[in-house]
Design a protein around this motif. Structure first.
Motif, PDB file in Angstrom:
ATOM      1  N   VAL A   1      -7.225 -14.875   0.427  1.00  0.00           N
ATOM      2  CA  VAL A   1      -6.116 -14.429  -0.422  1.00  0.00           C
ATOM      3  C   VAL A   1      -5.220 -15.591  -0.842  1.00  0.00           C
TER       4      VAL A   1
ATOM      5  N   ASP B   1      -7.854  -7.394  -1.412  1.00  0.00           N
ATOM      6  CA  ASP B   1      -7.568  -8.465  -2.353  1.00  0.00           C
ATOM      7  C   ASP B   1      -6.069  -8.734  -2.492  1.00  0.00           C
ATOM      8  N   ASP B   2      -5.260  -7.715  -2.396  1.00  0.00           N
ATOM      9  CA  ASP B   2      -3.826  -7.853  -2.594  1.00  0.00           C
ATOM     10  C   ASP B   2      -3.166  -8.464  -1.360  1.00  0.00           C
TER      11      ASP B   2
ATOM     12  N   GLN C   1      -0.008  -8.485  -0.281  1.00  0.00           N
ATOM     13  CA  GLN C   1       0.885  -7.606   0.468  1.00  0.00           C
ATOM     14  C   GLN C   1       0.106  -6.576   1.270  1.00  0.00           C
ATOM     15  N   ALA C   2      -0.981  -6.069   0.692  1.00  0.00           N
ATOM     16  CA  ALA C   2      -1.820  -5.128   1.424  1.00  0.00           C
ATOM     17  C   ALA C   2      -2.419  -5.792   2.652  1.00  0.00           C
ATOM     18  N   ARG C   3      -2.838  -7.037   2.490  1.00  0.00           N
ATOM     19  CA  ARG C   3      -3.377  -7.793   3.622  1.00  0.00           C
ATOM     20  C   ARG C   3      -2.305  -7.992   4.688  1.00  0.00           C
TER      21      ARG C   3
END
Length: 398
Positions: A59, A5-6, A8-10
Motif C-alpha cells: 500500500v 488496496d485502500d 485506511q482499510a488496511r
C-alpha cells in the motif's frame, strides 16, 4: 493475506489485530511464551506490507503512518515491535535496490505476508567491521558459513538477511530461512525483550543464489538505513512508555489502600499520585512526538534524497534516541512511585516495562549518539552512518 488496496482499510484491519496484544503480554513474558500467533495475525493484517510500494502489491504507506502503527504494536507488546525491525529494514533496503530478481521476489513476498529476519552482528568478533561469516564462490552459486547473534525475529522468518564482508565490501546475502544448513536458536538471555528471539543463527555451507546478493554501495541509502533502524527502536521505546502510562492509570484507578502520609485516603484523588500519573503520560506523549517528527524527516529524505537531508536524519535519529532513552527510562521507573507496593506484584508484570525499555535503549548506545551530535555542534563534523564510515576508512588505507 486478503487483499486490501485502500490504506485506511488496511490500517483498520491492523488496528483490530493490534487491539488484543496487551491482554496477554505480561503472561507471555512471565511464561516465556513466544508471540508466534500474534505475529502471524499482524502479518496477515498487513503490517509487513505497509511500506511495500503499490506496484509490488503493498500500500506504499509513509514512514509517518508506519510510526503510529509501530508505536501501537509496541504498546501492546514491545517484543513484537522490535521483532519487526529486521523485516522493515530489509523492505527499505529493497526499496532502494536496483530492479532485479531479489527486489521483485522479496517485495512481492512481503506484500503477501512473508516475513524477513536479520542476521548481522557476531559475538566472536571485536566489532561489526570484523565479521567472520564467509561468502565463497562455488561454481554457479555462493556458499555461506558462519555464526550470528542478535538475530531479532529470525526464528519466525521466511527469509534471512545475512550481513557479510566480501572483498572489503558489505553485502547482504538473502537466503530462505529453512534452507539446508541453517539453524536458529532462541537463546537470547537478556533481562528484557525476552521474546524477540534475538539469539544465535548458524550457517553451515548454505547455498546462496548470486541474484540474491545486495551490495551496500549507495552512500545516501546507507545513511538512511542507519536512521531508519534507529527510528524503529525509538518507536518501540515510545510504545513502552504508553503501555506503562496506561497500566499505571489502570492500577491507580483500582487502588483502595493508601499510605499514612498521603493527603487523602483515596489514591485516585491523591494529588501527588495523580501528578506521577500525569508525568508518566507526559513522557509517553513526548516520546511519541519525537518519533513522529523523525518519521516526517525520513519521509522528506525518501521524497528528495540528498547529502544535506541524510545529515539531518542521522542527527535527528540520534537525538530521538538520546531523548527517548531518558524519557522512557524515567517513565518506567517513576510509575512505581504512584503504584506503591501494589505495583510490585509479579502477576502485574509492571517491571517488564522498565526491563524492556532498558534493553531497547542499550542497543546502539545513546552515549555515542550524543557524542555524534555534540561533535557536529561544536566542530562541524558531519555525522556518518556506520557503513559509510567503514567504507571511507578503508578507502583511505588503500
Amino acid at each position: 493475506m486478503a487483499p486490501v488496496d485502500d490504506l485506511q482499510a488496511r490500517l483498520d484491519v491492523i488496528a483490530e489485530a493490534t487491539a488484543g496484544l496487551a491482554a496477554g503480554a505480561a503472561a507471555r513474558d512471565a511464561e516465556h511464551k513466544p508471540p508466534t500467533e500474534q505475529l502471524a495475525q499482524l502479518l496477515a493484517a498487513g503490517v509487513g506490507a505497509l511500506r511495500v510500494p503499490a506496484e509490488y502489491g503493498g500500500v506504499g504507506a509513509t514512514v509517518l503512518t508506519l510510526a503510529d502503527v509501530l508505536i501501537d504494536i509496541a504498546a501492546g507488546d514491545s517484543n513484537l515491535g522490535q521483532i519487526f525491525r529486521g523485516h522493515l529494514g530489509l523492505t527499505e533496503i529493497l526499496r532502494f535496490a536496483a530492479p532485479g530478481v531479489v527486489r521483485e521476489t522479496l517485495l512481492r513476498a512481503a506484500a503477501e505476508g512473508k516475513f524477513f529476519g536479520p542476521a548481522g552482528a557476531e559475538l566472536s568478533t571485536p566489532n561489526l567491521t570484523a565479521l567472520a561469516t564467509t561468502l565463497q564462490r562455488a561454481d554457479d552459486h555462493y556458499v555461506l558459513s558462519g555464526r550470528k547473534y542478535y538475530t531479532t525475529g529470525s526464528l519466525h522468518a521466511d527469509w534471512l538477511n545475512v550481513l557479510v564482508v566480501d572483498d572489503e565490501e558489505f553485502i547482504s546475502a538473502i537466503v530462505p530461512r529453512h534452507r539446508a544448513g541453517i539453524t536458529i536458536e532462541d537463546d537470547w538471555d537478556g533481562f528484557g525483550q525476552r521474546l524477540t528471539a534475538s539469539g544465535t543463527a548458524r550457517f553451515e555451507s548454505v547455498r546462496v543464489d548470486p541474484d540474491y546478493l545486495l551490495r551496500h554501495r549507495n552512500p545516501l541509502a546507507n545513511d538512511y538505513m542507519e536512521a531508519f533502524y534507529q527510528f524503529v527502536h525509538s518507536a518501540v521505546q515510545a510504545g513502552i512508555a504508553r503501555a506503562a502510562a496506561d497500566d499505571l492509570a489502570t492500577l491507580v484507578r483500582g487502588r483502595t489502600r493508601s499510605y499514612p502520609l498521603a493527603s487523602t485516603p483515596e489514591p485516585a484523588a491523591d494529588p501527588q499520585v495523580l501528578q506521577i500519573v500525569g508525568e508518566v503520560r507526559s513522557k509517553a506523549y513526548s516520546a511519541r512526538a519525537n518519533v513522529l517528527l523523525l518519521a516526517r524527516s525520513l519521509d522528506a529524505f525518501v521524497a528528495d534524497p540528498s547529502p544535506r537531508a541524510a545529515e539531518r536524519i542521522l542527527l535527528e535519529s540520534a537525538a530521538t534516541q538520546v531523548v527517548n532513552t531518558d524519557l522512557v527510562g524515567a517513565a518506567t521507573w517513576r510509575l512505581f512511585d504512584a503504584g506503591s507496593a501494589s505495583a510490585l506484584k509479579s502477576e502485574l508484570g509492571l517491571d517488564r516495562h522498565w526491563r524492556n525499555a532498558r534493553t531497547v535503549s542499550s542497543h546502539n548506545p545513546a552515549i555515542y549518539k550524543a557524542a555524534l551530535i555534540g561533535d557536529h555542534a561544536v566542530n562541524g563534523n558531519a555525522p556518518r552512518s556506520f557503513l559509510n564510515s567503514v567504507a571511507e576508512a578503508r578507502a583511505k588505507d588503500q
